[in-house]
Design an enzyme around this catalytic site. Structure first.
Site, PDB file in Angstrom:
ATOM      1  CD  GLU A  52      43.258  29.446 -44.178  1.00 48.74           C
ATOM      2  OE1 GLU A  52      44.432  29.890 -44.012  1.00 48.74           O
ATOM      3  OE2 GLU A  52      42.393  29.491 -43.282  1.00 48.74           O
TER       4      GLU A  52
ATOM      5  CG  ASP B  69      36.676  33.245 -38.959  1.00 43.63           C
ATOM      6  OD1 ASP B  69      35.688  32.593 -39.332  1.00 43.63           O
ATOM      7  OD2 ASP B  69      37.735  32.714 -38.586  1.00 43.63           O
TER       8      ASP B  69
HETATM    9  C1  9WN Z   1      38.194  29.932 -36.279  1.00 43.33           C
HETATM   10  C2  9WN Z   1      39.519  25.950 -39.999  1.00 43.33           C
HETATM   11  C3  9WN Z   1      38.744  27.244 -39.826  1.00 43.33           C
HETATM   12  C4  9WN Z   1      37.622  27.391 -40.873  1.00 43.33           C
HETATM   13  C5  9WN Z   1      37.025  28.785 -40.896  1.00 43.33           C
HETATM   14  C6  9WN Z   1      38.153  29.795 -41.011  1.00 43.33           C
HETATM   15  C7  9WN Z   1      39.172  29.620 -39.876  1.00 43.33           C
HETATM   16  C8  9WN Z   1      39.219  29.658 -37.386  1.00 43.33           C
HETATM   17  C9  9WN Z   1      40.461  30.505 -37.131  1.00 43.33           C
HETATM   18  O1  9WN Z   1      39.688  28.299 -39.914  1.00 43.33           O
HETATM   19  O2  9WN Z   1      38.567  29.927 -38.640  1.00 43.33           O
HETATM   20  O3  9WN Z   1      37.127  29.028 -36.393  1.00 43.33           O
HETATM   21  O4  9WN Z   1      41.210  30.161 -36.239  1.00 43.33           O
HETATM   22  O5  9WN Z   1      40.654  31.514 -37.823  1.00 43.33           O
HETATM   23  O6  9WN Z   1      37.646  31.091 -41.026  1.00 43.33           O
HETATM   24  O7  9WN Z   1      36.124  28.910 -41.975  1.00 43.33           O
HETATM   25  O8  9WN Z   1      36.619  26.454 -40.625  1.00 43.33           O
HETATM   26  O9  9WN Z   1      39.959  25.827 -41.321  1.00 43.33           O
END
Ligand code: 9WN
Length: 426
Positions: free
Chosen positions: A395, A168
């Site tokens: 994470e 992101d």
């Molecule tokens: C938005 C769930 C997800 C991952 C992504 C990571 C993060 C979400 C957030 O979490 O994104 O989609 O709320 O920040 O960047 O890679 O799939 O783990």
């Protein structure tokens, strides 16, 4: 801690995040079902409970849209402590009544994971039966990108939102965020109430995310009308690599269940040539993303520049060149940082701006091994397991110190650690 202890702890993380039909990426921060998380988690489950792995995949496929797209979030309607919620993604064209989803997708790794999950099942008939059941939905999810996300004569796929990249707040999107786009409506954030704000995207990043959500929804998810007007359209080197590899893996499945291949060898060759011609950068000695609005490569050197190794979009010689260059430039880091430390915008402990991620390491480890670079693959795989053993199932991990950051008890960290241990590089 013995290998057996690590494996049972990893299984414990998956079980703790298991809500029956899907696995939460993490208990507190990410309560819904995410697309590429579920794909990776299915691979972990396959080693401990194969049926559970198949349910994970099928729950995700239940969110499929009528145009074939597999959304990045399948919302659990009973959960409200995540933002943005489904109220931002109105009237999504789901196939199954009652499904509630986001309006964009995520790196298409699912078919690759389904291929691997299948191979883990020793009973050939059961394996083929399952592949047969999910084949059509997977094919549609990949063909969607060819149909709705290409432009002009290029076969490369256009990414329309930073969340779609799975990475992101990568510095690759900083120039777009700096333009100051903001949504018309106020929005709330929940993430920074759960983990340190210093480890999450900034409010400027979120302004861009929410602006694009509004824009995509206002075009009623019609990418043909959205693409000419959006300020955010990229050929993302990792996303495109994931698609190419997924298609090759689904073609392999097709071969084993007597179905037609979904993309011909000639089209795959054309894709590979376009990837090399559009994204390769001699000076960087890696691939770079391409910004379709600026008509220029994005001058940020990050791990997406070596994702071609995962996909087999390069041969062993080019893989060596890219991977060794990346390793050399990050020699003072843990293996390996998501952004090179000599880049503007690098932050060793902030999310996608430098920390080590287990999914990235896993993808490159497997890619290296498949290209015949076994000793590099073994080193990276072992370094990844060691990092998790020492720091826990986080994470992501600080690129310098290896300290765990972001969400604790993170599902894909556990799932992919299980796979790295259970299928060692030989
Ligand atoms: C938005 C769930 C997800 C991952 C992504 C990571 C993060 C979400 C957030 O979490 O994104 O989609 O709320 O920040 O960047 O890679 O799939 O783990």
């Amino acid at each position: 801690m013995t290998e057996q202890d690590l494996l049972s702890r990893a299984e414990g993380v998956l079980r703790a995040n298991d809500v029956g039909e899907y696995t939460k990426p993490s208990g507190r921060l990410y309560p819904h079902q995410w697309n590429w998380d579920s794909a990776f988690n299915a691979l972990g489950w396959a080693h401990v409970d194969w049926e559970r792995a198949t349910r994970e995949v099928e729950a995700l496929l239940a969110a499929q849209w009528t145009n074939g797209m597999l959304p990045h979030i399948r919302y659990n309607p009973s959960v409200t402590d995540y933002a943005p919620g489904p109220e931002w993604w109105t009237d999504v064209p789901v196939t199954r009544a009652g499904e509630v989803t986001s309006g964009i997708s995520q790196p298409p790794v699912l078919s690759t994971m389904v291929h691997l999950v299948g191979l883990i099942q020793p009973d050939g008939q059961r394996r083929r039966h399952w592949w047969d059941r999910v084949y059509d939905a997977l094919a549609e999810s990949l063909l969607y990108f060819e149909r709705d996300r290409t432009t002009g004569n290029s076969p490369l796929i256009v990414l329309v939102h930073p969340w779609e990249s799975g990475l992101d707040n990568s510095p690759r999107w900083d120039a777009a965020a700096a333009k100051g786009f903001r949504p018309t409506r106020p929005y709330r954030r929940v993430d920074t109430t759960k983990v340190a704000a210093a480890e999450r995207p900034t409010s400027r990043d979120y302004d861009l995310y929410m602006f694009l959500v509004e824009l995509i929804a206002s075009h009623r998810y019609d990418m043909r009308s959205y693409l000419p007007v959006t300020p955010f359209a990229f050929y993302d080197a990792m996303f495109n690599a994931a698609w190419y590899r997924a298609v090759k893996d689904l073609n392999r499945i097709a071969d084993m269940i007597n179905r037609p291949v979904i993309v011909s060898d000639a089209s795959l060759d054309a894709f590979r040539r376009a990837y090399q011609a559009t994204l390769w950068d001699d000076e960087a000695a890696m691939f770079l993303d391409f910004d379709l609005t600026a008509r220029a490569k994005v001058p940020v050197h990050s791990w997406t520049g070596i994702a071609a190794v995962y996909a087999g979009l390069v041969d062993g010689r080019q893989a060596e060149l890219i991977y060794d260059g990346y390793t050399k430039r990050s020699r003072n880091c843990r293996r390996f940082p998501s952004v090179l430390p000599d880049q503007t915008g690098f932050e060793s402990d902030r999310y996608h701006r430098g920390p080590v991620w287990v999914n990235a390491n896993w993808m490159i480890t497997r890619g290296l091994a498949e290209l015949g670079l076994q000793s590099r693959a073994r080193q990276l795989g072992e370094a990844t397991i060691e990092l998790v053993r020492r720091s826990g199932f986080y994470e992501y991990f600080d690129a310098y110190t290896g300290r765990g950051a972001g969400a604790d008890q993170f599902s894909w960290t556990a799932a992919l650690t299980i796979d790295l241990i259970k299928r060692p590089i030989v």
